[in-house]
Each structure stands twice: as structure tokens, then as C-alpha cells.
Write a protein that holds these residues in place. Structure first.
Motif, PDB file in Angstrom:
ATOM      1  N   SER A  65       0.819  -1.214   0.000  1.00 45.64           N
ATOM      2  CA  SER A  65       0.000   0.000   0.000  1.00 45.64           C
ATOM      3  C   SER A  65       0.853   1.264   0.000  1.00 45.64           C
ATOM      4  O   SER A  65       0.326   2.375  -0.033  1.00 45.64           O
ATOM      5  N   GLY A  66       2.185   1.088   0.089  1.00 45.36           N
ATOM      6  CA  GLY A  66       3.085   2.228   0.052  1.00 45.36           C
ATOM      7  C   GLY A  66       3.317   2.904   1.390  1.00 45.36           C
ATOM      8  O   GLY A  66       3.875   4.001   1.442  1.00 45.36           O
ATOM      9  N   PHE A  67       2.903   2.259   2.473  1.00 41.75           N
ATOM     10  CA  PHE A  67       3.098   2.847   3.790  1.00 41.75           C
ATOM     11  C   PHE A  67       4.478   2.488   4.329  1.00 41.75           C
ATOM     12  O   PHE A  67       4.932   1.346   4.157  1.00 41.75           O
ATOM     13  N   PRO A  68       5.139   3.412   4.989  1.00 40.86           N
ATOM     14  CA  PRO A  68       6.449   3.091   5.564  1.00 40.86           C
ATOM     15  C   PRO A  68       6.290   2.159   6.762  1.00 40.86           C
ATOM     16  O   PRO A  68       5.273   2.179   7.456  1.00 40.86           O
ATOM     17  N   SER A  69       7.303   1.355   6.996  1.00 40.18           N
ATOM     18  CA  SER A  69       7.282   0.466   8.154  1.00 40.18           C
ATOM     19  C   SER A  69       7.466   1.275   9.428  1.00 40.18           C
ATOM     20  O   SER A  69       8.301   2.189   9.483  1.00 40.18           O
ATOM     21  N   THR A  70       6.677   0.958  10.431  1.00 36.39           N
ATOM     22  CA  THR A  70       6.832   1.563  11.761  1.00 36.39           C
ATOM     23  C   THR A  70       7.201   0.495  12.785  1.00 36.39           C
ATOM     24  O   THR A  70       7.049   0.691  13.980  1.00 36.39           O
ATOM     25  N   ASN A  71       7.676  -0.650  12.310  1.00 36.82           N
ATOM     26  CA  ASN A  71       7.978  -1.781  13.180  1.00 36.82           C
ATOM     27  C   ASN A  71       8.984  -1.413  14.256  1.00 36.82           C
ATOM     28  O   ASN A  71       9.976  -0.742  13.987  1.00 36.82           O
ATOM     29  N   CYS A  72       8.707  -1.904  15.472  1.00 35.01           N
ATOM     30  CA  CYS A  72       9.589  -1.623  16.601  1.00 35.01           C
ATOM     31  C   CYS A  72       9.503  -2.765  17.612  1.00 35.01           C
ATOM     32  O   CYS A  72       8.400  -3.224  17.929  1.00 35.01           O
ATOM     33  N   VAL A  73      10.643  -3.208  18.108  1.00 39.44           N
ATOM     34  CA  VAL A  73      10.701  -4.135  19.242  1.00 39.44           C
ATOM     35  C   VAL A  73      10.983  -3.279  20.466  1.00 39.44           C
ATOM     36  O   VAL A  73      12.020  -2.613  20.537  1.00 39.44           O
ATOM     37  N   HIS A  74      10.061  -3.261  21.432  1.00 45.29           N
ATOM     38  CA  HIS A  74      10.202  -2.409  22.620  1.00 45.29           C
ATOM     39  C   HIS A  74      10.962  -3.112  23.738  1.00 45.29           C
ATOM     40  O   HIS A  74      11.800  -2.493  24.388  1.00 45.29           O
ATOM     41  N   TRP A  75      10.613  -4.364  24.006  1.00 49.01           N
ATOM     42  CA  TRP A  75      11.329  -5.110  25.038  1.00 49.01           C
ATOM     43  C   TRP A  75      11.144  -6.600  24.849  1.00 49.01           C
ATOM     44  O   TRP A  75      10.202  -7.036  24.199  1.00 49.01           O
ATOM     45  N   ALA A  83       9.439 -16.871  26.485  1.00 47.39           N
ATOM     46  CA  ALA A  83       9.804 -15.467  26.321  1.00 47.39           C
ATOM     47  C   ALA A  83       8.535 -14.646  26.141  1.00 47.39           C
ATOM     48  O   ALA A  83       7.503 -15.164  25.690  1.00 47.39           O
ATOM     49  N   THR A  84       8.638 -13.385  26.509  1.00 48.88           N
ATOM     50  CA  THR A  84       7.558 -12.427  26.314  1.00 48.88           C
ATOM     51  C   THR A  84       8.174 -11.189  25.674  1.00 48.88           C
ATOM     52  O   THR A  84       9.302 -10.820  25.997  1.00 48.88           O
ATOM     53  N   ALA A  85       7.442 -10.572  24.776  1.00 52.02           N
ATOM     54  CA  ALA A  85       7.965  -9.388  24.102  1.00 52.02           C
ATOM     55  C   ALA A  85       6.849  -8.404  23.794  1.00 52.02           C
ATOM     56  O   ALA A  85       5.692  -8.803  23.624  1.00 52.02           O
ATOM     57  N   ARG A  86       7.216  -7.133  23.719  1.00 53.26           N
ATOM     58  CA  ARG A  86       6.287  -6.084  23.284  1.00 53.26           C
ATOM     59  C   ARG A  86       6.822  -5.511  21.989  1.00 53.26           C
ATOM     60  O   ARG A  86       7.997  -5.134  21.901  1.00 53.26           O
ATOM     61  N   VAL A  87       5.971  -5.488  20.982  1.00 56.36           N
ATOM     62  CA  VAL A  87       6.330  -4.929  19.677  1.00 56.36           C
ATOM     63  C   VAL A  87       5.209  -4.008  19.224  1.00 56.36           C
ATOM     64  O   VAL A  87       4.092  -4.074  19.761  1.00 56.36           O
ATOM     65  N   SER A  88       5.501  -3.178  18.244  1.00 50.51           N
ATOM     66  CA  SER A  88       4.445  -2.353  17.667  1.00 50.51           C
ATOM     67  C   SER A  88       4.663  -2.233  16.158  1.00 50.51           C
ATOM     68  O   SER A  88       5.784  -2.409  15.661  1.00 50.51           O
ATOM     69  N   CYS A  89       3.562  -1.969  15.470  1.00 50.39           N
ATOM     70  CA  CYS A  89       3.589  -1.830  14.016  1.00 50.39           C
ATOM     71  C   CYS A  89       2.328  -1.094  13.589  1.00 50.39           C
ATOM     72  O   CYS A  89       1.448  -0.843  14.400  1.00 50.39           O
ATOM     73  N   SER A  90       2.266  -0.763  12.309  1.00 51.24           N
ATOM     74  CA  SER A  90       1.092  -0.069  11.777  1.00 51.24           C
ATOM     75  C   SER A  90       0.597  -0.768  10.523  1.00 51.24           C
ATOM     76  O   SER A  90       1.388  -1.299   9.744  1.00 51.24           O
ATOM     77  N   HIS A  91      -0.705  -0.773  10.391  1.00 51.85           N
ATOM     78  CA  HIS A  91      -1.358  -1.140   9.137  1.00 51.85           C
ATOM     79  C   HIS A  91      -2.461  -0.102   8.975  1.00 51.85           C
ATOM     80  O   HIS A  91      -3.572  -0.273   9.474  1.00 51.85           O
ATOM     81  N   PRO A  92      -2.081   1.049   8.347  1.00 52.07           N
ATOM     82  CA  PRO A  92      -3.022   2.163   8.273  1.00 52.07           C
ATOM     83  C   PRO A  92      -4.419   1.714   7.853  1.00 52.07           C
ATOM     84  O   PRO A  92      -4.535   0.836   6.999  1.00 52.07           O
ATOM     85  N   PRO A  93      -5.413   2.237   8.538  1.00 55.39           N
ATOM     86  CA  PRO A  93      -5.388   3.437   9.365  1.00 55.39           C
ATOM     87  C   PRO A  93      -5.111   3.176  10.847  1.00 55.39           C
ATOM     88  O   PRO A  93      -5.322   4.065  11.674  1.00 55.39           O
ATOM     89  N   ASN A  94      -4.629   1.999  11.209  1.00 62.22           N
ATOM     90  CA  ASN A  94      -4.449   1.663  12.623  1.00 62.22           C
ATOM     91  C   ASN A  94      -3.003   1.372  12.974  1.00 62.22           C
ATOM     92  O   ASN A  94      -2.205   0.982  12.126  1.00 62.22           O
ATOM     93  N   ARG A  95      -2.705   1.547  14.255  1.00 62.23           N
ATOM     94  CA  ARG A  95      -1.428   1.103  14.799  1.00 62.23           C
ATOM     95  C   ARG A  95      -1.730   0.015  15.819  1.00 62.23           C
ATOM     96  O   ARG A  95      -2.814  -0.015  16.422  1.00 62.23           O
ATOM     97  N   PHE A  96      -0.799  -0.892  16.001  1.00 61.38           N
ATOM     98  CA  PHE A  96      -0.988  -2.040  16.879  1.00 61.38           C
ATOM     99  C   PHE A  96       0.163  -2.129  17.875  1.00 61.38           C
ATOM    100  O   PHE A  96       1.318  -1.937  17.503  1.00 61.38           O
TER     101      PHE A  96
END
Length: 122
Positions: A65-75, A83-96
Motif C-alpha cells: 500500500s506504500g506505507f512506511p514500516s513503523t515496526n519496533c521491538v520495545h522489550w 519469552a515475552t515481548a512487546r512490539v508495535s507496528c502499523s497497518h493504516p489506518p491503525n497502529r498495533f
């Protein structure tokens, strides 16, 4: 490779697979028994892995869709075979924001559960 770095590699496989809409890659990272959970207006939303993969398969990826990656590993927290992890990403129009529970299997670290929060992009 340390277990921390092995978990981190699995998380990036997940994030990159999701951004690219690569369902086969996601299926390799999530155990067949995995579920995805979120709070909803009706209580708890629970999706089996394969239902979620069908949803991913049926939509255009953020990358296509041409959206830039906002991927992030927080911890990441590793405890022997879990293991447990927190990550975030976007799939416009939402962020997760995802909290992932992983198990160390004979073929590497795999996601057994995902809890997530979805919010509109700012």
C-alpha cells in the motif's frame, strides 16, 4: 547466538512478515495452536491463528500500500524456554501494540499467544 538474539530474530520475522503480508512466513512463526486476543466491546476477541492468517491473506499489505514500516521491538524477556515481548507496528489506518508469548521449540522460537491493542494512527 544467544537466546535473547534468537527471540529478537523471531520477532523481526513476525514484524517483517506482517508488514510484507507474507502469510507463509507468519505461519512458520506462529504455532498452529496459537490464538490472538484483544479487548472488544463484547468482551474478549479470540482468533485462532488460521483465521487470522486468512485475514492477512485477504488484505493488501502495508508495504504494497506504500506505507512506511513503523515496526519496533520495545522489550524482550527470556526465561529459559519461554519469552515475552512487546512490539508495535502499523497497518493504516491503525497502529498495533502487541504482547507476544513465545515458546522455545526444537526448530526455534515460536509465538503461542498474541494480545494486542489497536488504535487509530495519530
Amino acid at each position: 547466538m544467544s537466546e535473547f538474539h534468537a527471540v529478537e530474530a523471531a520477532l523481526w520475522d513476525y514484524l517483517d512478515g506482517l508488514y510484507e503480508g507474507d502469510v507463509d512466513r507468519l505461519a512458520r512463526i506462529f504455532l498452529p495452536e496459537a490464538h490472538l486476543y484483544a479487548a472488544s466491546a463484547d468482551g474478549v476477541s479470540s482468533l485462532p491463528r488460521d483465521v487470522w492468517l486468512d485475514k492477512v491473506r485477504g488484505r493488501k499489505s502495508a508495504k504494497d500500500s506504500g506505507f512506511p514500516s513503523t515496526n519496533c521491538v520495545h522489550w524482550i524477556d527470556v526465561a529459559e524456554t519461554t519469552a515475552t515481548a512487546r512490539v508495535s507496528c502499523s497497518h493504516p489506518p491503525n497502529r498495533f501494540t502487541d504482547t507476544l508469548s513465545l515458546l522455545k521449540m526444537s526448530d526455534g522460537w515460536k509465538v503461542i499467544a498474541k494480545t494486542y491493542h489497536m488504535a487509530p494512527l495519530d
